[in-house]
Design a protein around this motif. Structure first.
Motif, PDB file in Angstrom:
ATOM      1  N   UNK A 230      -2.981 -28.655 -20.646  1.00  0.00           N
ATOM      2  CA  UNK A 230      -1.901 -29.498 -21.143  1.00  0.00           C
ATOM      3  C   UNK A 230      -2.135 -30.907 -20.618  1.00  0.00           C
ATOM      4  N   UNK A 231      -1.882 -31.927 -21.460  1.00  0.00           N
ATOM      5  CA  UNK A 231      -2.125 -33.309 -21.080  1.00  0.00           C
ATOM      6  C   UNK A 231      -0.835 -34.106 -21.146  1.00  0.00           C
ATOM      7  N   UNK A 232      -0.712 -35.096 -20.230  1.00  0.00           N
ATOM      8  CA  UNK A 232       0.487 -35.910 -20.110  1.00  0.00           C
ATOM      9  C   UNK A 232       0.101 -37.381 -20.046  1.00  0.00           C
ATOM     10  N   UNK A 233       0.950 -38.241 -20.579  1.00  0.00           N
ATOM     11  CA  UNK A 233       0.833 -39.685 -20.438  1.00  0.00           C
ATOM     12  C   UNK A 233       2.068 -40.187 -19.701  1.00  0.00           C
ATOM     13  N   UNK A 234       1.861 -41.053 -18.686  1.00  0.00           N
ATOM     14  CA  UNK A 234       2.969 -41.520 -17.864  1.00  0.00           C
ATOM     15  C   UNK A 234       2.967 -43.040 -17.789  1.00  0.00           C
ATOM     16  N   UNK A 235       4.174 -43.609 -17.757  1.00  0.00           N
ATOM     17  CA  UNK A 235       4.366 -45.044 -17.545  1.00  0.00           C
ATOM     18  C   UNK A 235       5.302 -45.232 -16.353  1.00  0.00           C
ATOM     19  N   UNK A 236       5.145 -46.395 -15.688  1.00  0.00           N
ATOM     20  CA  UNK A 236       5.982 -46.714 -14.542  1.00  0.00           C
ATOM     21  C   UNK A 236       6.998 -47.780 -14.930  1.00  0.00           C
TER      22      UNK A 236
ATOM     23  N   UNK B 105       7.404 -29.175 -19.360  1.00  0.00           N
ATOM     24  CA  UNK B 105       8.834 -28.924 -19.325  1.00  0.00           C
ATOM     25  C   UNK B 105       9.622 -30.002 -20.049  1.00  0.00           C
ATOM     26  N   UNK B 106       8.961 -31.096 -20.456  1.00  0.00           N
ATOM     27  CA  UNK B 106       9.611 -32.136 -21.240  1.00  0.00           C
ATOM     28  C   UNK B 106       8.608 -32.700 -22.224  1.00  0.00           C
ATOM     29  N   UNK B 107       9.097 -33.066 -23.412  1.00  0.00           N
ATOM     30  CA  UNK B 107       8.214 -33.507 -24.487  1.00  0.00           C
ATOM     31  C   UNK B 107       7.966 -35.014 -24.404  1.00  0.00           C
ATOM     32  N   UNK B 108       6.823 -35.446 -25.014  1.00  0.00           N
ATOM     33  CA  UNK B 108       6.542 -36.869 -25.159  1.00  0.00           C
ATOM     34  C   UNK B 108       6.050 -37.526 -23.888  1.00  0.00           C
ATOM     35  N   UNK B 109       5.969 -38.857 -23.953  1.00  0.00           N
ATOM     36  CA  UNK B 109       5.512 -39.639 -22.805  1.00  0.00           C
ATOM     37  C   UNK B 109       6.568 -39.615 -21.712  1.00  0.00           C
ATOM     38  N   UNK B 110       6.103 -39.573 -20.461  1.00  0.00           N
ATOM     39  CA  UNK B 110       6.999 -39.508 -19.308  1.00  0.00           C
ATOM     40  C   UNK B 110       7.079 -40.888 -18.668  1.00  0.00           C
ATOM     41  N   UNK B 111       8.286 -41.336 -18.351  1.00  0.00           N
ATOM     42  CA  UNK B 111       8.477 -42.603 -17.659  1.00  0.00           C
ATOM     43  C   UNK B 111       9.044 -42.332 -16.269  1.00  0.00           C
ATOM     44  N   UNK B 112       8.382 -42.917 -15.243  1.00  0.00           N
ATOM     45  CA  UNK B 112       8.837 -42.794 -13.865  1.00  0.00           C
ATOM     46  C   UNK B 112       9.641 -44.050 -13.533  1.00  0.00           C
ATOM     47  N   UNK B 113      10.962 -43.905 -13.317  1.00  0.00           N
ATOM     48  CA  UNK B 113      11.843 -45.044 -13.077  1.00  0.00           C
ATOM     49  C   UNK B 113      12.060 -45.269 -11.586  1.00  0.00           C
ATOM     50  N   UNK B 114      12.610 -46.443 -11.280  1.00  0.00           N
ATOM     51  CA  UNK B 114      13.082 -46.735  -9.937  1.00  0.00           C
ATOM     52  C   UNK B 114      12.020 -47.129  -8.936  1.00  0.00           C
ATOM     53  N   UNK B 115      10.807 -47.469  -9.374  1.00  0.00           N
ATOM     54  CA  UNK B 115       9.755 -47.891  -8.444  1.00  0.00           C
ATOM     55  C   UNK B 115       9.944 -49.352  -8.065  1.00  0.00           C
ATOM     56  N   UNK B 116       9.446 -49.709  -6.893  1.00  0.00           N
ATOM     57  CA  UNK B 116       9.555 -51.079  -6.405  1.00  0.00           C
ATOM     58  C   UNK B 116       8.173 -51.630  -6.100  1.00  0.00           C
TER      59      UNK B 116
END
Length: 426
Positions: A321-327, A229-240
């Motif tokens: 489908x494959x995804x790459x994620x960063x925190x 549903x969204x293109x490119x690498x995904x970034x997960x924000x707001x983690x502690x």
């Protein structure tokens, strides 16, 4: 369809034998039990008025209003021969004729109109492939048939509540010999997409004899591979650091997807945990409409978790489908979102600025308003120096440092003093 040539033949007879008769309406559609008023009019007084409704002849007299078919109009003396039919009968479907005396001679003049007594069609029939599901990209064809209506029914196609227009073929109208009932059929062709999954394909039939439309429908089931549903690498924000972290990814798929996470050397197939239960891959959760939430849970986010890349693979029988994620421990950047009022304000400000600039250019070009008189020099001839000429020396009076004829100026600071050159001996 055989009834229409007969009708046009009667119209031709009317034109030949009753060309002076004005009849209204020319055609009418009514249900059984409805009322109808037909008026025939000529340009001269008449002494009789006869009408044939279906196969029954009626002699209409203005003073008699108790019958099923009675006189209507201003009077015979005005050349009006009208009939008010109080309750339409099924057997009256066909032509209504009026016969009036001619201006001279013995041959009556005639007017003819067409009465269609509406008869509801049978229920619509939706004919489509028998298979229960389809794949994205398949060409889907269907046909809707609405039989035996009078007049012919109208077909409209829908996908859920949206009218379906693309791929709709021209309708075909047929009738059996000797029967004035008509059948309509219409085909559609559509290339199926993921957005069609779960939608209802509806064939809706409308008719004058029906109080509400009738429908035939089937639900479309479309299979397709996982889609992001969204293109490119995904970034997960707001983690502690030290707190629980959830990596959520939304995908579309049908049939339901399977999820596999890769964290460094660790591979987890949902639903699965690592040995110390610090990382958990949850079962994909269906959100509806083919959307799934795929989640990886970190019990406590560590610094090294922020420095690595997480990989997610989502698969079903049709693809993957494959995804790459960063925190990130930072807050998600706020997007610039303007309200409709703010957008309207910006547009108005731009229009005002354009108007102001245009008026300024116009005023300067035409020497109007605050620019009036600034550029007019009517006292300077063409080619003349713009500097005004100095007056003759003799006209300069009262000066502290008068100049003398043939004198030169000798500079001394900021003051220029004239000094007479010494005489030269001859």
């Amino acid at each position: 369809m055989a009834v229409f040539p007969a009708f046009f033949g009667l119209v031709l007879v009317s034109l030949v034998t009753g060309q002076t008769v004005e009849i209204t309406p020319r055609e009418a559609v009514r249900r059984v039990g409805d009322n109808l008023t037909v008026l025939c009019k000529v340009s001269y007084p008449i002494d009789s008025c006869r009408m044939t409704v279906g196969s029954t002849p009626y002699r209409l007299i203005p003073s008699q209003q108790d019958e099923e078919v009675v006189y209507s109009g201003q009077g015979l003396q005005f050349g009006e021969c009208g009939a008010h039919i109080k309750h339409i009968k099924e057997e009256w479907n066909g032509n209504i004729s009026c016969m009036l005396p001619p201006p001279s001679g013995s041959i009556e003049v005639t007017g003819i109109m067409r009465l269609v007594v509406a008869k509801p069609p049978a229920n619509p029939q939706l004919i489509s492939p028998p298979q229960s599901n389809f794949k994205e990209g398949d060409i889907f064809m269907a046909q809707c048939i609405v039989p035996n209506g009078r007049p012919v029914a109208k077909i409209t196609w829908f996908l859920d509540d949206d009218q379906f227009l693309t791929g709709v073929h021209q309708p075909i109208i047929t009738s059996e010999p000797g029967i004035d009932l008509e059948t309509i059929s219409q085909n559609i062709t559509k290339e199926l997409s993921a957005d069609d999954n779960g939608k209802r394909l509806v064939c809706r039939a409308e008719h004058e004899a029906l109080d509400s439309p009738r429908e035939a429908a089937r639900q479309l089931v479309v299979y397709y591979p996982p889609k992001r549903t969204e293109a490119g690498q995904i970034t997960i924000f707001g983690l502690k650091i030290g707190s629980e972290g959830r990596l959520n990814v939304t995908v579309r798929a049908n049939p339901p997807p399977e999820a596999q996470w890769t964290v460094g050397e660790l591979v987890l197939a949902a639903p699965q945990k690592n040995e110390d239960s610090s990382i958990t891959a949850l079962e994909p959760v269906h959100l509806g409409g083919g959307y799934y939430n795929v989640t990886l849970v970190l019990t406590a986010v560590a610094k090294e978790d922020v420095d690595r890349t997480y990989y997610l693979r989502v698969t079903n029988d049709l693809g993957r489908e494959e995804f790459a994620l960063r925190l990130s421990t930072m807050d998600e950047p706020a997007g610039v979102q303007l309200s409709p009022g703010a957008i309207a304000g910006i547009v108005v400000a731009i229009l005002l600025l354009i108007t102001l600039v245009s008026l300024t250019v116009f005023a300067k070009a035409t020497d109007r308003w605050c620019f009036a008189g600034r550029s007019h020099r009517t006292d300077i001839p063409d080619g003349a120096d713009s500097e005004a000429p100095l007056p003759p020396h003799d006209d300069i009076k009262g000066s502290e440092n008068p100049t003398h004829e043939h004198g030169d100026f000798i500079s001394n600071g900021d003051t220029k003093h004239p000094e007479k050159k010494p005489d030269t001996a001859v």
